[in-house]
Design a protein around this motif. Sequence first.
Motif, PDB file in Angstrom:
ATOM      1  N   GLU A   1       0.817  -1.218   0.000  1.00  0.00           N
ATOM      2  CA  GLU A   1       0.000   0.000   0.000  1.00  0.00           C
ATOM      3  C   GLU A   1       0.848   1.266   0.000  1.00  0.00           C
ATOM      4  OE1 GLU A   1      -2.981  -0.184  -0.705  1.00  0.00           O
ATOM      5  OE2 GLU A   1      -3.470  -2.259  -0.231  1.00  0.00           O
ATOM      6  N   PHE A   2       1.975   1.253  -0.699  1.00  0.00           N
ATOM      7  CA  PHE A   2       2.833   2.439  -0.784  1.00  0.00           C
ATOM      8  C   PHE A   2       2.889   2.874  -2.246  1.00  0.00           C
ATOM      9  CE2 PHE A   2       6.749   4.959  -0.589  1.00  0.00           C
ATOM     10  CZ  PHE A   2       6.525   5.686   0.579  1.00  0.00           C
ATOM     11  N   ASP A   3       1.821   3.508  -2.674  1.00  0.00           N
ATOM     12  CA  ASP A   3       1.689   3.920  -4.071  1.00  0.00           C
ATOM     13  C   ASP A   3       2.156   5.359  -4.224  1.00  0.00           C
ATOM     14  OD1 ASP A   3       1.102   3.969  -6.724  1.00  0.00           O
ATOM     15  OD2 ASP A   3      -1.040   3.592  -6.508  1.00  0.00           O
TER      16      ASP A   3
ATOM     17  N   ILE B   1       9.393   7.922  -4.429  1.00  0.00           N
ATOM     18  CA  ILE B   1      10.462   6.942  -4.653  1.00  0.00           C
ATOM     19  C   ILE B   1      11.508   7.495  -5.606  1.00  0.00           C
ATOM     20  CG2 ILE B   1      10.990   4.681  -5.671  1.00  0.00           C
ATOM     21  CD1 ILE B   1       9.686   4.268  -3.045  1.00  0.00           C
ATOM     22  N   ARG B   2      11.057   8.077  -6.711  1.00  0.00           N
ATOM     23  CA  ARG B   2      12.021   8.618  -7.687  1.00  0.00           C
ATOM     24  C   ARG B   2      12.809   9.786  -7.108  1.00  0.00           C
ATOM     25  NH1 ARG B   2       7.721   7.502 -11.390  1.00  0.00           N
ATOM     26  NH2 ARG B   2       6.973   9.648 -11.221  1.00  0.00           N
TER      27      ARG B   2
ATOM     28  N   LYS C   1      16.282   5.422 -10.475  1.00  0.00           N
ATOM     29  CA  LYS C   1      15.237   5.683 -11.476  1.00  0.00           C
ATOM     30  C   LYS C   1      14.181   4.577 -11.467  1.00  0.00           C
ATOM     31  CE  LYS C   1      18.435   8.278 -14.405  1.00  0.00           C
ATOM     32  NZ  LYS C   1      19.082   8.390 -15.732  1.00  0.00           N
ATOM     33  N   TYR C   2      13.531   4.443 -10.325  1.00  0.00           N
ATOM     34  CA  TYR C   2      12.499   3.427 -10.179  1.00  0.00           C
ATOM     35  C   TYR C   2      11.261   3.758 -11.008  1.00  0.00           C
ATOM     36  CZ  TYR C   2      14.676   0.774  -6.395  1.00  0.00           C
ATOM     37  OH  TYR C   2      15.501  -0.037  -5.658  1.00  0.00           O
ATOM     38  N   GLU C   3      10.630   2.711 -11.509  1.00  0.00           N
ATOM     39  CA  GLU C   3       9.372   2.838 -12.231  1.00  0.00           C
ATOM     40  C   GLU C   3       8.317   1.958 -11.566  1.00  0.00           C
ATOM     41  OE1 GLU C   3      10.073   1.721 -16.236  1.00  0.00           O
ATOM     42  OE2 GLU C   3      11.529   3.307 -16.621  1.00  0.00           O
ATOM     43  N   ARG C   4       7.126   2.501 -11.394  1.00  0.00           N
ATOM     44  CA  ARG C   4       6.026   1.710 -10.837  1.00  0.00           C
ATOM     45  C   ARG C   4       5.545   0.734 -11.904  1.00  0.00           C
ATOM     46  NH1 ARG C   4       0.631   1.173 -10.666  1.00  0.00           N
ATOM     47  NH2 ARG C   4      -0.478   1.118  -8.670  1.00  0.00           N
ATOM     48  N   ARG C   5       5.465  -0.553 -11.548  1.00  0.00           N
ATOM     49  CA  ARG C   5       5.107  -1.568 -12.536  1.00  0.00           C
ATOM     50  C   ARG C   5       3.840  -2.337 -12.180  1.00  0.00           C
ATOM     51  NH1 ARG C   5       8.731  -3.300 -16.357  1.00  0.00           N
ATOM     52  NH2 ARG C   5      10.018  -1.534 -17.009  1.00  0.00           N
ATOM     53  N   GLY C   6       3.042  -1.842 -11.241  1.00  0.00           N
ATOM     54  CA  GLY C   6       1.780  -2.494 -10.963  1.00  0.00           C
ATOM     55  C   GLY C   6       1.675  -3.008  -9.547  1.00  0.00           C
ATOM     56  N   ARG C   7       0.634  -3.846  -9.337  1.00  0.00           N
ATOM     57  CA  ARG C   7       0.322  -4.343  -8.008  1.00  0.00           C
ATOM     58  C   ARG C   7       0.289  -5.866  -7.969  1.00  0.00           C
ATOM     59  NH1 ARG C   7      -2.348  -1.509  -3.891  1.00  0.00           N
ATOM     60  NH2 ARG C   7      -2.443   0.738  -4.205  1.00  0.00           N
TER      61      ARG C   7
ATOM     62  N   ASN D   1       0.301  -5.033  -2.724  1.00  0.00           N
ATOM     63  CA  ASN D   1       1.675  -4.541  -2.806  1.00  0.00           C
ATOM     64  C   ASN D   1       1.919  -3.805  -4.119  1.00  0.00           C
ATOM     65  OD1 ASN D   1       2.665  -6.056  -0.357  1.00  0.00           O
ATOM     66  ND2 ASN D   1       1.952  -7.760  -1.617  1.00  0.00           N
ATOM     67  N   VAL D   2       2.639  -2.687  -4.028  1.00  0.00           N
ATOM     68  CA  VAL D   2       3.033  -1.932  -5.212  1.00  0.00           C
ATOM     69  C   VAL D   2       4.467  -2.333  -5.565  1.00  0.00           C
ATOM     70  CG1 VAL D   2       3.247   0.350  -6.263  1.00  0.00           C
ATOM     71  CG2 VAL D   2       1.551  -0.037  -4.450  1.00  0.00           C
ATOM     72  N   VAL D   3       4.700  -2.629  -6.843  1.00  0.00           N
ATOM     73  CA  VAL D   3       6.006  -3.100  -7.304  1.00  0.00           C
ATOM     74  C   VAL D   3       6.711  -1.986  -8.058  1.00  0.00           C
ATOM     75  CG1 VAL D   3       7.221  -4.765  -8.759  1.00  0.00           C
ATOM     76  CG2 VAL D   3       5.198  -5.474  -7.457  1.00  0.00           C
ATOM     77  N   TYR D   4       7.967  -1.716  -7.688  1.00  0.00           N
ATOM     78  CA  TYR D   4       8.817  -0.737  -8.356  1.00  0.00           C
ATOM     79  C   TYR D   4      10.051  -1.448  -8.903  1.00  0.00           C
ATOM     80  CZ  TYR D   4       6.014   2.611  -5.673  1.00  0.00           C
ATOM     81  OH  TYR D   4       4.971   3.319  -5.125  1.00  0.00           O
ATOM     82  N   LEU D   5      10.319  -1.245 -10.187  1.00  0.00           N
ATOM     83  CA  LEU D   5      11.494  -1.827 -10.816  1.00  0.00           C
ATOM     84  C   LEU D   5      12.528  -0.730 -11.097  1.00  0.00           C
ATOM     85  CD1 LEU D   5      10.193  -4.377 -13.480  1.00  0.00           C
ATOM     86  CD2 LEU D   5      10.775  -4.778 -11.080  1.00  0.00           C
ATOM     87  N   PRO D   6      13.816  -1.001 -10.884  1.00  0.00           N
ATOM     88  CA  PRO D   6      14.849  -0.033 -11.267  1.00  0.00           C
ATOM     89  C   PRO D   6      14.941   0.063 -12.786  1.00  0.00           C
ATOM     90  CG  PRO D   6      15.839  -2.082 -10.523  1.00  0.00           C
ATOM     91  CD  PRO D   6      14.371  -2.213 -10.262  1.00  0.00           C
ATOM     92  N   GLU D   7      15.391   1.196 -13.262  1.00  0.00           N
ATOM     93  CA  GLU D   7      15.528   1.434 -14.691  1.00  0.00           C
ATOM     94  C   GLU D   7      16.358   0.326 -15.346  1.00  0.00           C
ATOM     95  OE1 GLU D   7      16.456   5.281 -17.436  1.00  0.00           O
ATOM     96  OE2 GLU D   7      18.035   4.679 -16.045  1.00  0.00           O
ATOM     97  N   GLY D   8      15.853  -0.210 -16.444  1.00  0.00           N
ATOM     98  CA  GLY D   8      16.563  -1.230 -17.180  1.00  0.00           C
ATOM     99  C   GLY D   8      16.285  -2.648 -16.739  1.00  0.00           C
ATOM    100  N   ARG D   9      15.565  -2.804 -15.624  1.00  0.00           N
ATOM    101  CA  ARG D   9      15.252  -4.152 -15.132  1.00  0.00           C
ATOM    102  C   ARG D   9      13.964  -4.643 -15.784  1.00  0.00           C
ATOM    103  NH1 ARG D   9      16.434  -7.242 -10.454  1.00  0.00           N
ATOM    104  NH2 ARG D   9      15.523  -9.289 -10.820  1.00  0.00           N
ATOM    105  N   GLU D  10      14.016  -5.779 -16.401  1.00  0.00           N
ATOM    106  CA  GLU D  10      12.843  -6.400 -17.003  1.00  0.00           C
ATOM    107  C   GLU D  10      12.655  -7.781 -16.404  1.00  0.00           C
ATOM    108  OE1 GLU D  10      10.773  -4.887 -18.918  1.00  0.00           O
ATOM    109  OE2 GLU D  10      11.974  -3.094 -19.302  1.00  0.00           O
TER     110      GLU D  10
END
Length: 226
Positions: A191-193, A198-199, A206-212, A216-225
């Motif tokens: 629940e940390f949207d 974060i950025r 350079k985190y990007e929000r990638r969904g739930r 839980n909210v998921v943040y991926l670092p730049e370039g991580r797939e």
Amino acid sequence: MSEQVFENEYGRYSVPEQLDTRPAVRRIKAGEVYEPKTIAFMRDAVGTGDIIHAGTFFGDFLPGLSSALAPDARIWAFEPNPASYRHATETIQLNDLTNVSLTNAALSNRSGSIHFRTHDEAGAALGGHSHFVDGSGLGVEEVASVMLDFAVPLDRPVSVLQLDIEGHEIEALWGAYHIINRWKPILVLEEFDRPRWIRKQFPRVKYERRGRLHGNVVYLPEGREL
């Protein structure tokens, strides 16, 4: 809280009594997995690194995460509620989880102690809904607090940082500043949207929000797939 032992596909659990209102307790007692999508995601995402897992409760995530780790990797688990910590310790022993380091402490931006509500004012245990409060009172205990940058060795490659700590995420993330900037872990935050926060706090990653996943909210670092 006294102990009951239940199991699911990942392992066995020391489940506290009188907490059947908690979703994790109900699911485990039914032989199911609590937050199956979150556990599956973390298992797939961890690679060869470590996991930081805070808000361990009675250890309902531990067997599922432990079995997904590389041979030399570890889970660094944290649970401030003394009763929940005892159950999580028993869950570790029931499953012989030798790659889990469990600490009876809250995560914060300073080492010392914080006030933590473990029971409501009527004396009922809160279990996984225990939370940080500003002062003392009925149902409040003083518990140890630690900074992740000091509690986890900085030479440990952290792949996933997962927090379920009932509103104390900002302080915990500040306390993990060096871990986050050095290892750029995936963040899984209940629940940390707050992607802008974060950025701003971690501009180098350079985190990007990638969904739930569940709550839980998921943040991926730049370039991580994934």
